[in-house]
Design a protein around this motif. Structure first.
Motif, short mmCIF file in Angstrom:
data_model
loop_
_atom_site.label_atom_id
_atom_site.label_comp_id
_atom_site.label_asym_id
_atom_site.label_seq_id
_atom_site.Cartn_x
_atom_site.Cartn_y
_atom_site.Cartn_z
N THR A 147 19.47 -2.15 -2.09
CA THR A 147 20.88 -2.28 -1.75
C THR A 147 21.23 -3.77 -1.77
N VAL B 29 24.97 7.98 -4.72
CA VAL B 29 25.45 7.30 -3.51
C VAL B 29 24.44 6.24 -3.09
N ARG B 32 24.74 3.09 -5.13
CA ARG B 32 26.13 2.65 -5.29
C ARG B 32 26.21 1.16 -5.62
N ASP B 33 25.29 0.38 -5.09
CA ASP B 33 25.33 -1.05 -5.40
C ASP B 33 25.08 -1.31 -6.88
N LEU B 35 25.99 0.76 -9.23
CA LEU B 35 27.25 1.13 -9.87
C LEU B 35 28.24 -0.03 -9.84
#
Ligand SMILES: Nc1ncnc2c1ncn2[C@@H]1O[C@H](COP(=O)(O)OP(=O)(O)O)[C@@H](O)[C@H]1O
Ligand SMILES: [Mg+2]
Lengths: 269, 278
Positions: A147, B29, B32-33, B35
């Protein structure tokens, strides 16, 4: 390169011989393959266009050659092990690692895995030449599933390991291949994976890079990570792996302690 | 205890394929980063290169609009009030559809090199194409707005239906993009074939001509073109300032849901094989 790696891991070997060699309690499996097969279907005549396919399908002439890159492979890898994979070219070693890294699914059988994987299948896959080092860290990090928050937290460490310094905002095409390789390794291993998959990647880069990577792998091992290692070099496998598998034409010839497997492989392979 | 030991271990089981459609959504999901990054990379490479990049997004359809408006009103003498608004709204929607479906294919082919090497949820590529297309569409809406005002059309209440129309056409486009990118993995000529389809498709629908120039006896054929419903529900609030006909909205919604479901279903079934082929 092999020497560097052996040297780097010699200490580990000693430790294992002296202190940790007694059989630990049955360690938990972190990777389990059950009767796994991977079948490539290669069309007799290469059909790569819709037009051809439509014509052939109408004439019912689409036939395939079936080829098993892996067949009936069952094995378990335990937490904290360094597990080697040996075999000749085309034996299916990379295919095995791809299954475990979830890059492909088996045609038959079951692959089960527990823990976060860092696949060092090909360093810097997904790097863009026109983007800067900084941008590539973010893009590549996201590609391997970090992330944004994680990348931000790991950013300094990555830059430090890759020794990019002032070049961080330089497009990748202007950096040396050594720098690029270091960057790829740094990003892939930054999040301290539970399972590290190494497919002959240490054959690129200069001596210092190899040493650096080796010592990082070693520090992961000390922290309890499981390592899967593919190498041409039987010596390397013998010296740093606990156990190993010998693959031949997609089938398991032997699974045992690394020294014994390598010995068999050298005598009969 | 180091931070990485605290996170719960991820479990992967290749035999656990019960919720395959939902799994892919959950993975998207989680990624998502990625994306956001891929979308912003697309926008950056488009807009960074030239300062004019962002202007170009608006200028391109505007130029097409001007050429088409001149051609139709002066050469063929089609009389339609505010013709430029009519043409431009149709063009923007069509560009969105054709660019997004095309880039869904090219994104997947670009990603193909990666799919051999690392695990990535494969839907990322089509969704990236959709996101990029949506941003571009939104960036060109101000140009449409200005042309409306220049033609003396002030937006009326039904304009608030436009986002709904965009949502529906996005679902339809994503469904098509997923189907096409599945095909292109297996058959390299899909891309070229689709260009031919797009070109003839473009002329076979009322984007740059009003439907009434088509003889009555042929007009029923247009009902088979799924795109015509999306054109209607997008254009009616903008051009006519009216709420779109309920029947067209219903058909467009049904198309959007079914094509997206079909596309997602085919894609997730076949995605496992991509690494064997791309
Ligand atoms: N995409 C593919 N299509 C067809 N055959 C393949 C494909 N990828 C690999 N193979 C074949 O599968 C076999 C195993 O390959 P690989 O796992 O890369 O072997 P290794 O890493 O042990 O050299 C080889 O014979 C290779 O040619
Ligand atoms: Mg290999």
């Amino acid at each position: 390169m092999r020497d560097a790696m052996i040297k780097g891991l010699e200490n580990a070997e000693e430790r294992r011989e002296t202190g940790e060699n007694r059989q630990p309690q049955p360690a938990a499996a972190v990777i389990r393959l059950e009767d796994v097969a991977v079948r490539y279907r290669v069309a007799h005549e290469q059909i790569r266009t819709l037009k051809e396919y439509a014509i052939r399908a109408l004439k019912r002439r689409v036939t395939y050659n079936e080829f098993y890159a892996l067949d009936g492979v069952s094995l378990e890898v335990y937490a904290g092990e360094v597990f080697g994979v040996v075999g000749r070219n085309g034996a299916g070693k990379s295919t095995l690692l791809r299954l475990i890294a979830q890059v492909m699914r088996p045609t038959r059988g079951r692959v089960w895995r527990k823990g976060r994987v860092a696949p060092l299948l090909e360093l810097g896959a997904g790097f863009h030449d026109e983007l800067t080092g900084r941008e590539n860290i973010f893009l590549n990090g996201a590609l391997i599933g970090y992330t944004r928050a994680e990348i931000l937290r790991l950013f300094d460490e990555i830059v430090e390991f890759a020794e990019l310094g002032n070049f961080i905002d330089t497009p990748l095409r202007n950096l040396s291949s050594g720098m690029t390789a270091r960057l790829g390794f740094a990003v892939a291993t930054a999040a301290h994976p539970d399972i590290l998959i190494v497919d002959e990647v240490l054959s690129v880069g200069d001596e210092r890079f190899k040493q650096k990577c080796t010592s990082r792998i070693e520090s992961f091992r000390r922290n309890g990570a499981t390592i899967l290692l593919v190498s041409h070099s039987a010596d390397l496998v013998k010296s740093i792996c606990n156990r190993a598998v010998w693959l031949e034409r997609g089938k398991v010839r032997a699974i045992d302690r690394a020294a014994e497997v390598v010995q068999m492989y050298e005598q009969q392979g | 205890m180091p931070f990485y030991m605290q996170s719960s271990p991820e479990i992967y089981d290749s035999s656990d394929r019960k919720l395959i459609l939902l799994d892919e959504v959950r993975e998207l999901v989680r990624y998502r980063d990625l994306l956001f990054q891929l979308i912003s990379r697309n926008l950056k490479t488009r807009y960074k290169r030239s300062v004019l990049g962002i202007v170009w997004t608006m200028v391109h359809p505007l130029m097409m609009m001007i050429v088409l408006t001149l051609a139709f009103s002066h050469v063929w003498r089609i009389e339609l009030p505010n013709f430029s608004v009519y043409v431009l709204s149709g063009l923007l929607l069509w560009n969105f559809f054709s660019q997004t479906t095309n880039s869904a294919m090219s994104e997947l082919l670009w990603g193909g090199r990666l799919l051999h090497r690392i695990y990535i949820p494969k839907g990322v590529f089509a969704v990236t194409a959709l996101g990029t297309g949506l941003v571009n569409l939104c960036l060109s809406l101000p140009a449409l707005f200005i042309i409306m005002l220049a033609n003396g059309l002030t937006p009326r209440a039904p304009i608030i239906f436009v986002p709904v129309a965009i949502l529906l056409v996005s679902m339809f486009t994503l469904g098509c993009g997923l189907l096409l990118s599945t095909l292109v993995v297996f058959f390299a000529d899909t891309y070229e074939m689709f260009q031919i389809v797009l070109l003839s498709w473009f002329y076979l629908q009322p984007i740059m001509y009003p439907i009434w120039i088509i003889p009555e006896s042929y007009r029923w054929l247009f009902a088979f073109n799924p795109m015509s419903y999306f054109l209607t529900i997008f254009r009616t609030p903008i051009y006519d300032g009216l709420w779109p006909p309920a029947q067209d909205v219903a058909i467009a919604a049904a198309l959007a849901v079914s094509v997206l479901t079909l596309g997602w279903w085919v894609f997730t079934r076949k995605a496992d094989q991509f690494a064997y082929y791309v």
